[in-house]
Each structure stands twice: as C-alpha cells, then as structure tokens.
Design a protein around this motif. Structure first.
Motif, short mmCIF file in Angstrom:
data_model
loop_
_atom_site.label_atom_id
_atom_site.label_comp_id
_atom_site.label_asym_id
_atom_site.label_seq_id
_atom_site.Cartn_x
_atom_site.Cartn_y
_atom_site.Cartn_z
N GLU A 211 5.80 -0.62 1.81
CA GLU A 211 4.79 -0.79 2.86
C GLU A 211 4.42 0.55 3.50
N GLU A 212 5.42 1.39 3.71
CA GLU A 212 5.14 2.73 4.27
C GLU A 212 4.35 3.59 3.29
N LEU A 213 4.58 3.42 1.99
CA LEU A 213 3.80 4.19 1.02
C LEU A 213 2.35 3.72 0.96
N ARG A 214 2.09 2.48 1.31
CA ARG A 214 0.72 1.96 1.31
C ARG A 214 -0.12 2.57 2.45
N LYS A 215 0.55 3.09 3.47
CA LYS A 215 -0.17 3.62 4.65
C LYS A 215 -0.79 4.97 4.39
N SER B 93 13.79 4.25 -8.14
CA SER B 93 13.73 2.80 -8.34
C SER B 93 12.30 2.30 -8.19
N MET B 94 12.11 1.04 -8.54
CA MET B 94 10.80 0.41 -8.40
C MET B 94 10.39 0.29 -6.94
N GLY B 95 11.33 0.40 -6.03
CA GLY B 95 11.04 0.31 -4.60
C GLY B 95 10.74 1.65 -3.97
N GLU B 96 10.54 2.68 -4.80
CA GLU B 96 10.26 4.02 -4.28
C GLU B 96 9.02 4.65 -4.89
N VAL B 97 8.26 3.86 -5.63
CA VAL B 97 7.03 4.35 -6.24
C VAL B 97 6.00 3.23 -6.23
N ILE B 98 4.75 3.62 -6.04
CA ILE B 98 3.68 2.62 -6.05
C ILE B 98 2.43 3.26 -6.67
N ALA B 99 1.74 2.49 -7.51
CA ALA B 99 0.46 2.93 -8.07
C ALA B 99 -0.64 2.42 -7.15
N ILE C 81 6.14 9.40 8.61
CA ILE C 81 5.71 8.26 9.43
C ILE C 81 6.63 8.20 10.64
N GLY C 82 6.06 8.22 11.82
CA GLY C 82 6.86 8.13 13.03
C GLY C 82 7.62 6.81 13.09
N GLU C 83 8.85 6.88 13.54
CA GLU C 83 9.70 5.71 13.71
C GLU C 83 9.83 4.88 12.43
N SER C 84 9.95 5.55 11.31
CA SER C 84 10.17 4.87 10.04
C SER C 84 11.55 4.24 10.03
N MET C 85 11.63 3.02 9.51
CA MET C 85 12.92 2.35 9.43
C MET C 85 13.85 3.05 8.44
#
Length: 153
Positions: free
Chosen positions: A149-153, A44-50, A99-103
């Motif tokens: 947000e987690e992918l941005r890290k 989905s669009m919520g699972e990929v980021i450029a 990522i530790g403690e990922s939601m």
C-alpha cells in the motif's frame, strides 16, 4: 528473448495482490558493490509492485547494502522465475521520499524497466525459483500488505 517491457501476465503476478498465495515465492535483486563485485539480495512478493509495463516500485529494509548500491549506481537487476520462464529484469532506479509515520519504514525506490530477458529452454521446463517458508505467515503477510500500500502512494 529480449523485450522492452513486462507483459500483462507478469504485471498481474507483480501486482501486489493475493499475497497469501504468493507468500512462498522470492526473487533475487542484484546490484554492484563499491568494490565492483556482484551483490545478491532476496526480495519477496510483498516488497515489489508493478505499476505499469515499464515501472516498478521496490521497498527494501533501510540502510542495507542493496539500498546503498542502488542509490549509488542507479541500477539493479531483478531475477524471477514465473510460469516456466526465468526473467532478468534490468532496472534503472531512483530513491523515493520516505513516507511519514510509516508502519514499516523502508527505503523505497522507483524503477524503470530497461529490458526484460526471458530464458526458456526448449528441452526442459523451469519448475521453480527461490521458495521459502515464513516463520510467522500472518505477521509477514500483514507487513507486506502495508508495504505494498505504501508503494502504491
């Protein structure tokens, strides 16, 4: 047409922003299984980021066949329909640390764009790709925003 990177319009589309407006769009993520067969998954669009014209990040459910295939081969192809174009984005992938403690724990991957093939027919317009209806829009979009947000890290 083959190009070496994503253009500005595709980067904006894959920015991870405006997920509410993109909630019905999906792409195919192609990998190769251990027995050398093509393996297709939905993303989905919520699972990929450029992150740039040559760099994407992907978040997949943990332990999926797709994650295992990508970890093993280091390759994937993202298939997407956007603005009357069919995109085949070849990727070289490598796993990112958890990522530790990922939601919403996911297998995360850094992806280098190797090539983008753009298919457009002069005699027809591609009007849509894979679309779907979320069963719980609010929950899914909230999860996607956290994943992006987690992918941005």
């Amino acid at each position: 047409m083959n190009v070496p990177k994503l253009d500005a319009e595709w980067i904006e589309w894959l920015s991870g922003d405006h997920l509410e407006q993109k909630q019905h769009e999906a792409m195919q993520l192609l990998t190769v299984s251990e027995d050398a067969w093509p393996h297709q998954a939905m993303i989905s669009m919520g699972e990929v980021i450029a992150l740039s014209p040559t760099r994407l990040r992907l978040a997949l459910w943990q332990g999926t066949q797709t994650s295992m295939n990508m970890s093993r081969t280091g390759k994937a192809t993202l298939i997407a329909v956007h603005e009357q174009s069919l995109l085949h984005i070849r990727l070289e992938v490598s796993a990112l640390s958890q990522i530790g403690e990922s939601m919403y724990p996911r297998d995360r991957f850094e992806a280098q764009v190797v090539n983008v093939r753009v298919d457009q027919a002069p005699y027809a317009e591609i009007t849509s790709g894979i679309t779907f209806q979320l069963k719980d829009e609010s929950e899914a979009v909230t999860r996607w925003k956290e994943t992006i947000e987690e992918l941005r890290k």
